[in-house]
Design an enzyme around this catalytic site. Structure first.
Site, mmCIF file in Angstrom:
data_model
loop_
_atom_site.group_PDB
_atom_site.id
_atom_site.type_symbol
_atom_site.label_atom_id
_atom_site.label_comp_id
_atom_site.label_asym_id
_atom_site.label_seq_id
_atom_site.Cartn_x
_atom_site.Cartn_y
_atom_site.Cartn_z
ATOM 1 N N HIS A 1 0.773 -1.204 0.104
ATOM 2 C CA HIS A 1 0.049 -0.013 -0.062
ATOM 3 C C HIS A 1 0.770 1.253 -0.039
ATOM 4 C CE1 HIS A 1 -2.624 2.931 2.371
ATOM 5 N NE2 HIS A 1 -3.501 2.734 1.222
ATOM 6 N N ARG A 2 0.713 1.958 -0.995
ATOM 7 C CA ARG A 2 1.799 3.009 -1.309
ATOM 8 C C ARG A 2 3.252 2.652 -1.298
ATOM 9 N NH1 ARG A 2 -1.455 7.280 2.902
ATOM 10 N NH2 ARG A 2 -3.504 6.647 2.401
ATOM 11 N N GLU B 1 0.354 -0.786 -4.683
ATOM 12 C CA GLU B 1 -0.905 0.247 -4.879
ATOM 13 C C GLU B 1 -0.381 1.621 -4.865
ATOM 14 O OE1 GLU B 1 -4.010 2.908 -3.123
ATOM 15 O OE2 GLU B 1 -1.820 2.124 -2.483
ATOM 16 N N ASP C 1 -1.218 5.823 -5.495
ATOM 17 C CA ASP C 1 -2.338 7.114 -5.898
ATOM 18 C C ASP C 1 -1.798 8.174 -6.747
ATOM 19 O OD1 ASP C 1 -4.094 6.494 -3.346
ATOM 20 O OD2 ASP C 1 -1.714 6.615 -2.653
ATOM 21 N N HIS D 1 -0.645 10.854 -2.499
ATOM 22 C CA HIS D 1 -2.006 10.480 -1.826
ATOM 23 C C HIS D 1 -2.832 11.708 -1.648
ATOM 24 C CE1 HIS D 1 -4.818 9.580 1.319
ATOM 25 N NE2 HIS D 1 -5.161 8.469 0.747
ATOM 26 N N GLU E 1 -4.664 3.885 -8.154
ATOM 27 C CA GLU E 1 -6.021 4.524 -7.558
ATOM 28 C C GLU E 1 -6.002 6.180 -8.315
ATOM 29 O OE1 GLU E 1 -7.870 6.469 -3.471
ATOM 30 O OE2 GLU E 1 -6.397 4.892 -3.202
ATOM 31 N N LYS F 1 -7.086 9.716 -7.900
ATOM 32 C CA LYS F 1 -7.498 10.606 -6.667
ATOM 33 C C LYS F 1 -8.425 11.544 -7.445
ATOM 34 C CE LYS F 1 -6.293 10.204 -3.032
ATOM 35 N NZ LYS F 1 -6.916 9.784 -1.709
ATOM 36 N N ASP G 1 0.755 -1.599 4.582
ATOM 37 C CA ASP G 1 1.776 -0.994 4.689
ATOM 38 C C ASP G 1 2.996 -1.497 5.127
ATOM 39 O OD1 ASP G 1 0.410 1.545 4.237
ATOM 40 O OD2 ASP G 1 -0.140 1.591 6.366
#
Length: 247
Positions: A10-11, A37, A39, A52, A112, A114, A232
């Protein structure tokens, strides 16, 4: 356990590196994740960048809205020191910089969009063009809380895989997702209840909850045969998965 739960960073490895930086993505790759993943937002000059928050204040030494910076201005910001002084000088990457490296790997990439708070006209087309340029459409999932963005993506390219992001305990969300042409459910961890996991599996729709950081939650979801988790701490999640496979 035949169905292996995929681990998405995640990120990037956001627990141990400054989120959404090349350092975090590189660490995740080296840790052996299945997917990453990230953003995406647009700069003032329509360059897709990986960050993000809609504002740069939390994760850089700058202040203001991403949409108000040109890429050249954004690039000069320090996106690492806020996390730890040892990451001073890390910059906000462009989506192209990321694809440049990750198109050479076999990782699944969750982009993702945003596009909820700031609408970013044209973000879908810009991102899709880059995905096609790097020929990675078969392993990219496009997700968003703005489901109009996902419909727009499908109109541009019916073959692109999309997934709805949601925080609420929706009833049979797979039916809604299918209604907008989406193929995946990216739900907030607390709403990844057994009914959702079982129902989605019956409907043939993958569930990939976020953000799954606690050891017990990671263990429970892997044991439940969840398709994937966003975490994370991917290194920890991979270790837990390995230990469960040995059992």
């Amino acid at each position: 356990m035949s169905n292996k739960t995929l681990i998405f960073a995640h990120r990037g490895s956001a627990g141990t590196y400054p989120e959404n930086t090349m350092a975090a993505f590189s660490a995740a790759f080296n840790e052996g994740v299945d997917g990453i993943e990230l953003d995406v937002q647009l700069t003032k000059d329509d360059i897709p960048v990986i960050i993000h928050d809609e504002m740069v204040d939390r994760t850089t030494n700058g202040s203001g809205w991403v949409k108000d910076f040109t890429y050249q201005e954004l690039e000069s910001l320090d996106a690492g020191s806020w996390f730890d002084p040892s990451f001073e000088g890390a910059s906000i990457p462009t989506l192209e910089q990321f694809f440049d490296f990750y198109s050479q790997t076999s990782l699944v990439i969750n982009v993702e969009l945003k596009s909820g708070v700031v609408r970013y006209p044209g973000i879908e087309k810009i991102v899709l063009e880059l995905i096609n340029k790097y020929k990675i459409r078969d392993r990219v999932i496009v997700s968003s809380f703005n489901h109009y963005s996902l419909v727009e993506m499908k109109q541009l390219d019916p073959e692109i895989e999309t997934a709805i992001l949601f925080m609420e305990g929706l009833y049979e969300p797979w039916n809604y997702a299918k209604g907008i042409g989406a193929e995946g459910l990216h739900c907030y961890l607390p709403v990844a209840v057994p009914e959702l996991l079982v129902g989605a599996a019956k409907a043939g729709m993958p569930v990939r909850p976020f953000v799954v950081n606690e050891e017990q939650h990671i263990t429970n979801l892997i044991k439940a045969g969840c398709d994937a988790i966003m975490t994370d701490w991917p290194e920890r999640a991979i270790q837990i998965r390995e230990s469960l496979l040995i059992e």
